[in-house]
Scaffold this active site. Structure first.
Site, PDB file in Angstrom:
ATOM      1  N   ASP A 125       0.833  -1.199   0.000  1.00 57.89           N
ATOM      2  CA  ASP A 125       0.000   0.000   0.000  1.00 57.89           C
ATOM      3  C   ASP A 125       0.871   1.253   0.000  1.00 57.89           C
ATOM      4  O   ASP A 125       2.042   1.225   0.366  1.00 57.89           O
ATOM      5  CB  ASP A 125      -0.909  -0.004   1.228  1.00 57.89           C
ATOM      6  CG  ASP A 125      -2.231   0.687   0.960  1.00 57.89           C
ATOM      7  OD1 ASP A 125      -2.322   1.423  -0.042  1.00 57.89           O
ATOM      8  OD2 ASP A 125      -3.166   0.502   1.756  1.00 57.89           O
ATOM      9  N   ARG A 176      -2.303  -0.543  -8.410  1.00 57.04           N
ATOM     10  CA  ARG A 176      -3.633  -0.187  -7.910  1.00 57.04           C
ATOM     11  C   ARG A 176      -3.738   1.330  -7.988  1.00 57.04           C
ATOM     12  O   ARG A 176      -2.929   2.041  -7.370  1.00 57.04           O
ATOM     13  CB  ARG A 176      -3.822  -0.644  -6.458  1.00 57.04           C
ATOM     14  CG  ARG A 176      -5.156  -0.243  -5.842  1.00 57.04           C
ATOM     15  CD  ARG A 176      -5.238  -0.725  -4.382  1.00 57.04           C
ATOM     16  NE  ARG A 176      -6.583  -0.622  -3.863  1.00 57.04           N
ATOM     17  CZ  ARG A 176      -7.049   0.412  -3.151  1.00 57.04           C
ATOM     18  NH1 ARG A 176      -6.263   1.445  -2.879  1.00 57.04           N
ATOM     19  NH2 ARG A 176      -8.281   0.422  -2.711  1.00 57.04           N
TER      20      ARG A 176
END
Length: 299
Positions: A125, A176
């Site tokens: 992330d 992402r």
């Protein structure tokens, strides 16, 4: 309603945790790993994939990073044991990035190596702007050492993101793409909604044209519709991309995306740090205040 939402958001620190917990049930699987497993099974039954995430970030000491690492390794094992269609998301700061960069790298490497044994994928992330360079360095070092079952997150509201993406697609990176939620300064981040939307679609087009796999992470109708248009125009196969959404958010649109024949992955957070996560979700989406208001009166 917007005024009420703002008042609730401002008063959030003073609202009893038990009330916040009533709202959190919508967005968080629970406290234990078993809660996450149960919910992922339900999503899989609806032909949706998942990303399991052990809540927490910005860990302050080495002992905590060991506990987090242990918890994430247990997720990977549970995904295999329960034959779940789920990968795992990790945050570098929960694994020691702000303590020692080498420590963080070692912890992340161990997690991704374990996932590789089971043919699983780990999403690294992206956090606030101060961590971006270190996170990308870790990712590139992992890939250089043969760990290709990982990818990163790029935030469309950052002015630097186009340069980052142009470099990453040349490396064949699984990306992402999200809007971004951290409160960054205007010098490094777009602030207007339309600016962010336009940049998101620009970045998405770069990724799709490169042939890299992308997670289209958004709940914004304008961006979803824009993605639909690109996918149709480029005649992409559904194996070349996926849509991604948060648990408990825009479930009707979520179901429609699946009905339209697209792959969709739901972010499934769980863990003791649910309160901090709920606080951030409220700051990102003040409409959650309405659920808090209802919880107060129901409770």
């Amino acid at each position: 309603m917007p005024i009420l939402n703002k008042l609730i958001t401002t008063a959030f620190p003073f609202i009893p945790k038990v009330i916040v917990g009533q709202v959190a049930k919508r967005y968080i699987a629970g406290v234990a790993l078993s809660d996450g497993v149960r919910l992922v099974k339900e999503l899989n039954d609806k032909t949706m994939m998942a990303t399991m995430d052990l809540l927490g970030e910005d860990v302050k000491n080495i002992a905590e990073t060991e506990e987090v690492k242990k918890g994430i390794l247990e997720i990977i094992q549970s995904v295999k044991e329960n034959s779940l269609k789920s990968n795992v998301s990790i945050k570098p700061t929960q694994l020691g990035l702000k303590i020692d960069k080498d420590l963080a790298y070692r912890n992340i490497k161990m997690i991704i190596e374990e996932a590789k044994k089971y043919g699983n994928f780990v999403r690294i992330d992206m956090e606030d702007a101060t961590t971006i360079d270190d996170t990308l360095t870790i990712y590139r070092h992992l890939k250089k050492n043969g760990l290709t079952n990982t990818g990163v997150v790029i935030q469309a509201y950052l002015r630097r993101s186009e340069d980052d993406i142009r470099a990453l697609v040349k490396e064949g990176t699984n990306i992402r793409l999200c809007k971004g939620i951290y409160n960054e300064k205007p010098a490094i981040a777009y602030k207007e909604r339309k600016e962010i939307q336009n940049n998101y679609l620009k970045l998405l087009q770069i990724i799709l044209e490169s042939g890299c796999y992308v997670g289209i992470a958004t709940h914004d109708d304008y961006l979803i519709d824009g993605a639909y248009t690109m996918i149709k125009k480029m005649e992409l196969k559904k194996e070349q991309y996926e849509f991604q959404m948060l648990l408990g958010v825009r479930e009707k649109r979520r179901d429609q995306i699946v009905k339209d024949g697209h792959r969709l992955r739901i972010y499934v957070p769980f863990g003791e740090q649910w309160y901090a996560y709920s606080t951030r979700r409220l700051q990102e989406n003040p409409q959650m205040a309405w659920y808090i208001t209802k919880a107060i009166f129901i409770h």
